[in-house]
Design a protein around this motif. Structure first.
Motif, short mmCIF file in Angstrom:
data_model
loop_
_atom_site.label_atom_id
_atom_site.label_comp_id
_atom_site.label_asym_id
_atom_site.label_seq_id
_atom_site.Cartn_x
_atom_site.Cartn_y
_atom_site.Cartn_z
N LEU A 175 -3.77 -3.54 1.80
CA LEU A 175 -4.72 -2.44 1.76
C LEU A 175 -5.49 -2.37 3.07
CD1 LEU A 175 -6.35 -2.67 -1.76
CD2 LEU A 175 -4.73 -0.99 -0.94
N ASP A 234 5.79 -16.14 -9.28
CA ASP A 234 4.44 -15.61 -9.33
C ASP A 234 4.47 -14.15 -9.77
OD1 ASP A 234 1.67 -15.58 -8.88
OD2 ASP A 234 2.01 -14.59 -6.96
N ASP A 257 5.20 -6.96 3.72
CA ASP A 257 3.89 -7.35 4.26
C ASP A 257 2.88 -6.21 4.22
OD1 ASP A 257 2.19 -9.22 5.15
OD2 ASP A 257 2.74 -9.07 7.27
N TYR A 317 -2.72 -7.89 -4.81
CA TYR A 317 -2.44 -8.61 -6.03
C TYR A 317 -2.82 -7.78 -7.25
CZ TYR A 317 -1.29 -13.35 -7.29
OH TYR A 317 -0.64 -14.47 -7.70
N ALA A 318 -4.09 -7.44 -7.28
CA ALA A 318 -4.60 -6.73 -8.45
C ALA A 318 -3.99 -5.34 -8.55
CB ALA A 318 -6.13 -6.63 -8.38
N VAL A 319 -3.61 -4.75 -7.41
CA VAL A 319 -3.00 -3.43 -7.44
C VAL A 319 -1.68 -3.46 -8.21
CG1 VAL A 319 -1.90 -1.63 -6.03
CG2 VAL A 319 -4.08 -2.63 -5.32
N ARG A 349 4.75 -6.22 -6.48
CA ARG A 349 4.32 -7.48 -5.87
C ARG A 349 5.36 -8.00 -4.87
NH1 ARG A 349 1.27 -10.23 -3.42
NH2 ARG A 349 1.33 -12.49 -3.61
N VAL A 354 5.07 -8.33 -0.67
CA VAL A 354 5.29 -9.56 0.09
C VAL A 354 6.39 -9.34 1.15
CG1 VAL A 354 6.11 -11.95 -0.03
CG2 VAL A 354 4.53 -11.08 -1.75
N LYS A 364 2.78 -18.04 0.82
CA LYS A 364 2.13 -16.78 0.47
C LYS A 364 2.05 -16.63 -1.02
CE LYS A 364 2.19 -13.47 4.10
NZ LYS A 364 2.58 -12.13 4.48
N GLY A 396 -4.95 -8.16 2.51
CA GLY A 396 -3.58 -8.65 2.49
C GLY A 396 -3.09 -9.09 1.13
N SER A 397 -3.89 -8.91 0.13
CA SER A 397 -3.47 -9.44 -1.17
C SER A 397 -2.56 -8.47 -1.93
CB SER A 397 -4.70 -9.77 -2.00
OG SER A 397 -5.44 -8.60 -2.21
N ILE A 413 8.73 -19.43 -5.19
CA ILE A 413 7.33 -19.40 -5.59
C ILE A 413 6.85 -17.96 -5.75
CG2 ILE A 413 4.98 -20.00 -4.91
CD1 ILE A 413 5.99 -22.41 -3.53
N ILE A 451 -7.40 -12.63 -4.51
CA ILE A 451 -7.37 -11.19 -4.75
C ILE A 451 -8.49 -10.44 -4.05
CG2 ILE A 451 -6.28 -11.44 -7.03
CD1 ILE A 451 -9.03 -10.33 -8.12
N LEU A 498 -10.21 -2.86 -2.11
CA LEU A 498 -10.11 -3.32 -3.48
C LEU A 498 -11.16 -4.38 -3.79
CD1 LEU A 498 -8.41 -3.04 -6.05
CD2 LEU A 498 -7.11 -4.99 -5.25
#
Lengths: 228, 228, 228
Positions: free
Chosen positions: A205, A102, A202, A159-161, A195, A199, B227, A156-157, A98, A152, C40
């Motif tokens: 930001l 992603d 871990d 994502y957008a970064v 990304r 993950v 996650k 802990g994301s 997954i 996002i 962010l």
């Protein structure tokens, strides 16, 4: 513009749509909230993640959505969502699948968004913005539809970064004279790697902290008392 | 295209807007959540349900929103929302009225969306998709604005299915050579009847179940530990 | 149309973007909900409030988003969001600053939306609608992303009313023959003053009450039992 007739190849576009669809259905199948999703809900999430990135990109660019010009996009997204649902039992033990899907689909949507924007003549900064919106937009729609906190937005994301750095890398490499296809491949790789590393290790930001510490009275609902 | 200059008649369009507006205000008036809606909130929901379907359709088709080309759409939606508010006391005992208006306006928005998409030359699958988005989009916006779970995502809805089957029926009948107006009427009827039957007989889709049973540890917040 | 080539001056547009960005970051910095926002997240909210109004306006008007035609909009919104984050400790004691910035940026986005719509030839009612959507749209996106109840929907807001009266004032003054620039200045002032007065005097709309009192059984989740 050195690519006046830039067109994302259909197979590449459908790959992104398919990966997004599988990943969305896998994610939604694992969801066990207050209210379960029915079959249709899982399929909708799959289609949203498969189609969302391209639709948001074309809305922002004010071009006719390419995902609605052919039957293949929706068929691919739907079949991918069904495959994701069927395989969700298998993949539940393979969380890495997954996360990997992603990371890859996010990289694809981001790169397609930024490169199409550049090809249409947008300046660098908004071109990166369009790519980031295309990369993370499907996930935002997913979270809104499922009624969970927008991923996002929270600690802990990262994502957008990942999307932002990948799309920026694409734009920089292209500005240095590289072909848009090569730039796009670099952008996809950068996004996916960041990304995955985030993950695996871990990384997140730092929580946003005000420059001056202060006490903020907060309503029990969690809304700050600052009036707006 | 056999209908090069396809235009939805204004009276039909305004009927959909008006029914949506009344239904939205009736729904919002009945809402007694943690935070009540004020007058304006109820009116906004009415306008959103009256205007939402047409706006979403035209955004997806990348055409100038027809609902913003004349004063009549917004005036109709606003007056309909006010009528809905005033009549909410009467109609609360007539739940059937709300459900009936909802089924009919959903059928209208779906049929207008699919037939406009077909008239603009979209292939069948995306044309049905545009119709479904137009039919259910207003309700999604309503639920997001009101902060309640998105109705079409959860067990027991059968919302999107009614729209999907109705819009598909329209597309099939049209592909078989029927006039777009006749196809649209059939589409509206199919959507409305399925929706009404679903409510009357309390039909719902089976809950989504993974192919292989498994235990998923879930955070107390209801978000799966997968996650992303 | 008496302004065939209406263009909002870049400095005015960037002022609205900058004020929106600062205000958004200040608001998000003060947020202490169940889940905190990271750096962010605060920056995203700033960018959303800086860019949202213009993007929503141009989507509704089906014109190429002007905010994506130059690097300046996103750079301004991002820098403004960072400034807002850095200053959030100072401004927390100056709640008036947040409210003032909010009132002013809402007035600017509303006026730009309505005047651009009028310049493009839209009738008065939809032109006012576009202005209101531009004025309140950024805040709606903010609330959706942050997962808090949508501010304009609930008792005590008077948010959309300020935007609606201001945009209507602009349209009326323009219809009476005034120059669009003068009309816009009047519209901005009206919106900002109403919004400030509403906060200062704590004015709110009466809660929506059904014409006939009635008992509505409500699920524990807060969703009315009315089926849809």
């Amino acid at each position: 513009m050195d690519e006046p007739l830039f067109v994302i190849p259909l197979w590449a576009d459908l790959t992104a749509v398919g990966l997004g669809g599988i990943q969305g259905a896998l994610f939604a199948s694992g969801f066990r909230g207050q209210r379960r999703l029915d079959f249709l809900g899982v399929a909708i999430i799959g289609v949203v993640l498969g189609m969302g990135g391209g639709l948001i990109r074309d809305l922002l660019l004010n071009t006719t959505p390419v995902t609605l010009q052919s039957n293949w996009y929706l068929l691919t997204a739907t079949v991918a969502a069904l495959v994701g649902m069927l395989l969700s039992g298998v993949f539940a033990r393979l969380n890495a699948v997954i996360v990997g899907l992603d990371a890859l689909s996010m990289g694809l949507f981001g790169a397609f968004g930024t490169s199409k924007a550049l090809a249409l003549g947008l300046p660098v900064v908004p071109a990166v913005f369009v790519g980031v919106c295309a990369a993370v937009g499907g996930g935002i729609l997913r979270d809104m539809l499922m009624g969970v906190p927008i991923a996002i937005m929270h600690v802990g994301s990262l994502y957008a970064v990942a999307a932002g750095v990948g799309c920026s890398a694409l734009a920089v490499v292209h500005a240095l004279g590289a072909n848009l296809v090569i730039a796009a491949i670099i952008g996809i790789a950068v996004t996916a790697v960041i990304r995955l590393l985030a993950v695996i290790f871990d990384i997140s930001l730092p929580e946003q902290r005000a420059l001056y510490r202060r006490k903020v009275a907060v309503e029990t609902t969690g809304i700050p008392i600052i009036k707006t």
